[in-house]
Design a protein around this motif. Structure first.
Motif, short mmCIF file in Angstrom:
data_model
loop_
_atom_site.label_atom_id
_atom_site.label_comp_id
_atom_site.label_asym_id
_atom_site.label_seq_id
_atom_site.Cartn_x
_atom_site.Cartn_y
_atom_site.Cartn_z
N THR A 195 -40.97 10.48 -8.06
CA THR A 195 -41.54 10.23 -9.29
C THR A 195 -42.95 10.34 -9.30
O THR A 195 -43.82 9.61 -10.32
CB THR A 195 -40.84 9.02 -9.82
N ALA A 196 -43.78 10.81 -8.49
CA ALA A 196 -45.28 10.69 -8.41
C ALA A 196 -45.60 12.08 -7.42
O ALA A 196 -45.07 12.62 -6.96
CB ALA A 196 -45.68 9.49 -7.72
N ASP A 197 -47.02 12.18 -7.41
CA ASP A 197 -47.51 13.46 -6.82
C ASP A 197 -48.46 12.91 -5.89
O ASP A 197 -49.56 12.01 -6.00
CB ASP A 197 -48.62 13.94 -7.79
N SER A 198 -48.16 13.33 -4.38
CA SER A 198 -49.02 12.78 -3.07
C SER A 198 -50.32 13.47 -3.17
O SER A 198 -50.88 12.77 -2.40
CB SER A 198 -47.91 13.28 -2.06
N HIS A 199 -50.63 14.26 -4.10
CA HIS A 199 -52.26 14.75 -4.12
C HIS A 199 -52.81 13.45 -4.76
O HIS A 199 -53.97 13.60 -3.98
CB HIS A 199 -52.15 15.98 -5.06
N GLU A 200 -52.31 12.65 -5.36
CA GLU A 200 -52.95 11.68 -6.09
C GLU A 200 -52.96 10.45 -5.34
O GLU A 200 -53.80 9.66 -5.22
CB GLU A 200 -52.55 11.60 -7.45
N GLY A 201 -51.72 10.24 -4.62
CA GLY A 201 -51.80 8.72 -3.97
C GLY A 201 -50.42 8.53 -3.64
O GLY A 201 -49.62 9.26 -3.22
N PHE A 202 -50.03 7.20 -3.25
CA PHE A 202 -48.74 6.75 -2.54
C PHE A 202 -47.70 7.21 -3.34
O PHE A 202 -47.73 7.15 -4.67
CB PHE A 202 -48.93 5.26 -2.31
N VAL A 203 -46.67 7.69 -2.65
CA VAL A 203 -45.48 8.20 -3.24
C VAL A 203 -44.37 7.48 -2.59
O VAL A 203 -43.96 7.75 -1.40
CB VAL A 203 -45.38 9.75 -3.24
N ASP A 204 -43.44 6.69 -3.44
CA ASP A 204 -42.36 6.01 -2.71
C ASP A 204 -41.05 6.77 -3.18
O ASP A 204 -40.69 6.87 -4.23
CB ASP A 204 -42.25 4.57 -3.04
N ILE A 205 -40.32 7.13 -2.16
CA ILE A 205 -39.10 7.70 -2.56
C ILE A 205 -37.94 7.03 -2.07
O ILE A 205 -36.67 7.44 -2.21
CB ILE A 205 -38.98 9.25 -1.93
N THR A 206 -37.98 5.83 -1.61
CA THR A 206 -37.09 4.90 -1.32
C THR A 206 -35.94 4.85 -2.24
O THR A 206 -34.69 4.99 -1.78
CB THR A 206 -37.63 3.57 -0.84
N ASP A 207 -36.04 4.77 -3.44
CA ASP A 207 -34.93 4.45 -4.47
C ASP A 207 -34.35 5.87 -5.01
O ASP A 207 -33.67 5.91 -5.94
CB ASP A 207 -35.10 3.79 -5.39
N THR A 208 -35.38 6.98 -4.85
CA THR A 208 -35.04 8.30 -5.54
C THR A 208 -34.48 9.47 -4.61
O THR A 208 -33.77 10.17 -5.05
CB THR A 208 -36.20 8.73 -6.10
N TRP A 209 -34.72 9.24 -3.16
CA TRP A 209 -34.36 10.49 -2.37
C TRP A 209 -33.03 10.45 -2.21
O TRP A 209 -32.05 9.43 -2.16
CB TRP A 209 -35.18 10.15 -1.12
N GLN A 210 -32.51 11.67 -2.07
CA GLN A 210 -30.91 12.02 -1.80
C GLN A 210 -30.73 12.61 -0.61
O GLN A 210 -31.47 13.48 -0.33
CB GLN A 210 -30.39 12.69 -2.91
N GLU A 211 -29.69 12.46 0.27
CA GLU A 211 -29.22 12.97 1.39
C GLU A 211 -29.36 14.42 1.29
O GLU A 211 -29.58 15.16 2.24
CB GLU A 211 -28.01 12.50 2.24
N SER A 212 -28.85 14.82 -0.13
CA SER A 212 -28.60 16.28 -0.34
C SER A 212 -30.00 17.16 -0.06
O SER A 212 -29.84 18.50 0.10
CB SER A 212 -28.29 16.45 -1.57
N GLU A 213 -31.02 16.31 -0.10
CA GLU A 213 -32.43 17.08 0.08
C GLU A 213 -32.63 17.64 1.18
O GLU A 213 -33.45 18.59 1.63
CB GLU A 213 -33.38 16.15 -0.29
N LEU A 214 -31.91 17.17 2.12
CA LEU A 214 -31.81 17.85 3.69
C LEU A 214 -30.94 19.26 3.77
O LEU A 214 -31.21 19.80 4.73
CB LEU A 214 -31.71 16.85 4.65
N GLU A 215 -30.08 19.26 2.94
CA GLU A 215 -29.44 20.47 2.92
C GLU A 215 -29.89 21.76 3.34
O GLU A 215 -29.33 22.80 3.82
CB GLU A 215 -28.08 20.63 1.71
N PRO A 216 -30.94 22.31 2.35
CA PRO A 216 -31.61 23.49 2.78
C PRO A 216 -32.23 23.83 4.22
O PRO A 216 -32.15 24.68 4.96
CB PRO A 216 -32.65 23.66 1.65
N TYR A 217 -32.65 22.74 4.48
CA TYR A 217 -33.14 22.54 6.22
C TYR A 217 -31.96 22.65 6.84
O TYR A 217 -32.05 23.33 8.19
CB TYR A 217 -33.97 21.52 6.29
N ARG A 218 -31.03 22.02 6.71
CA ARG A 218 -29.91 21.89 7.69
C ARG A 218 -29.44 23.29 7.84
O ARG A 218 -28.94 23.83 9.08
CB ARG A 218 -28.89 20.83 7.17
#
Length: 364
Positions: free
Chosen positions: A210-233
């Protein structure tokens, strides 16, 4: 610890590093190969470009990163790249850029380079076969200019329509992992056919943020999903072993108990998930370590030492927040000083050097 004792400790690793035909002359050379930097100048005749070429020749820098200010003309780019390559023919530098398509391009129509659409548009309008032809043409044109690394494909999932850095610019192929995997494969195959390396990004997943790491702190604790690893896997299981680029994203359950520690500085993500769980054996590269998420919270020394201890192989610095010709020397100084004080850190440098040399063998 005295430098002589560190080098004695490293001697077996130096032999291993030399087994590929390239001999590490010093700890400084191994550390230098871990550094990829941005630079000032847009002509082979610029003093800053000549100085960078000399750093490459001395083994003090492992690669260069292009941004739009470096591109005045295609002929100028080609001449600079030829000079960078000539500076170290036996251990060629990584000559890198972000040329995804759409808004994320360093080479544009303004200098005569034919642009391509962003990933979302490609997936929406083109079949997998059509996309592969598009990316094959792109990769061939990049290779002809002397580039050997394109920082792509984006492996993020388009999970948050309000995302400021992925969705906003159409950088993800889709929200569905299988679609992303299919189009990532076309991007990778097309670049490999042209003799170019690629980099899956932005691990562990920037699409739900919900934020841009170019600008500052980005917390994905409550938004990140396990499915986001699938392309890497999936891609790693198929044998992908070039680059994976680590983003600067904080997840409380993966931070090792350190408040605010981003994924790029976290062993749990790199050595734990990426290498341990997913089995990645290639080169781990950071996203730009001058982004706000890093420089606003960590000193240069903290950034470099934490990244390497976390498992980072290549440290990417755009050299834009405080541009200076001495940046690579400063980074290398931190690496060498820490290695001389800590044999375990020195061993990490040697491990990274071996991976880097093995990958560079593919671009000779």
């Amino acid at each position: 610890m005295p430098k002589s004792l560190v080098l004695r400790f490293l001697a077996p690793l130096l032999v291993l590093a030399a087994s590929g035909g390239v001999h590490a002359q010093s700890l400084e050379e191994m550390a230098g190969q871990m550094i990829v930097v941005g630079f000032e100048g847009d002509s082979v005749d610029d003093r800053s470009v000549a100085a960078l070429r000399e750093e490459i020749a001395q083994g003090h820098v492992g690669g260069v990163m292009y941004l739009k200010p470096n591109v005045a003309s295609l002929a100028g780019v080609e001449a600079m790249n030829a000079a960078f390559r000539a500076a170290s023919p036996d251990l060629p530098p990584f000559i890198t850029l972000d040329q995804e398509g759409g808004a994320v391009e360093r080479l544009t129509q303004a200098v005569g380079f034919t642009e391509i659409p962003d990933a979302a548009t490609v997936a929406a309008r083109s079949s997998v076969a059509e996309a592969e032809a598009l990316y094959a043409d792109l990769a061939q044109r990049l290779a002809a200019l002397g580039f050997n690394v394109n920082f792509g494909p984006v492996a993020d999932l388009d999970l948050n329509p309000d995302n400021q850095i992925i969705a906003r610019y159409g950088r993800a192929f889709a929200a569905d992992p299988q679609t992303v995997i299919a189009y990532d494969q076309t991007f990778i195959r097309a670049h490999e056919a042209a003799g170019m390396l690629t980099a899956l990004k932005h691990f562990p997943g920037h699409g739900s943020s919900t934020a841009d790491s170019h600008e500052g702190f980005v917390d994905i604790t409550d938004t990140w999903q396990e499915s986001e690893l699938e392309p890497y896997r999936a891609l790693i299981a198929e044998g992908y072993d070039e680059f994976v680029m680590i983003a600067h994203l904080y997840h409380a359950r993966y931070s090792g108990g350190v408040e605010g520690l981003p994924s790029s500085l976290t062993p749990r993500w790199i050595d734990g998930v990426l290498r341990g769980e997913l089995g990645f054996t290639g080169v781990v590269i950071s996203d730009d370590l001058e982004m706000g998420a890093i420089r606003k919270h960590f000193t240069l020394e903290e950034t470099v030492t934490r990244a390497v201890r976390a498992g980072m192989d290549v440290l990417l610095f755009s050299n834009t927040s405080d541009p200076r010709a001495s940046l690579a020397d400063e980074i290398r100084g931190v690496l060498v000083a820490e290695a001389e004080a800590d044999p375990a850190f020195a061993a990490r440098i040697a491990e990274s050097y071996q991976r880097i040399v093995a990958l560079k063998d593919r671009i000779r």
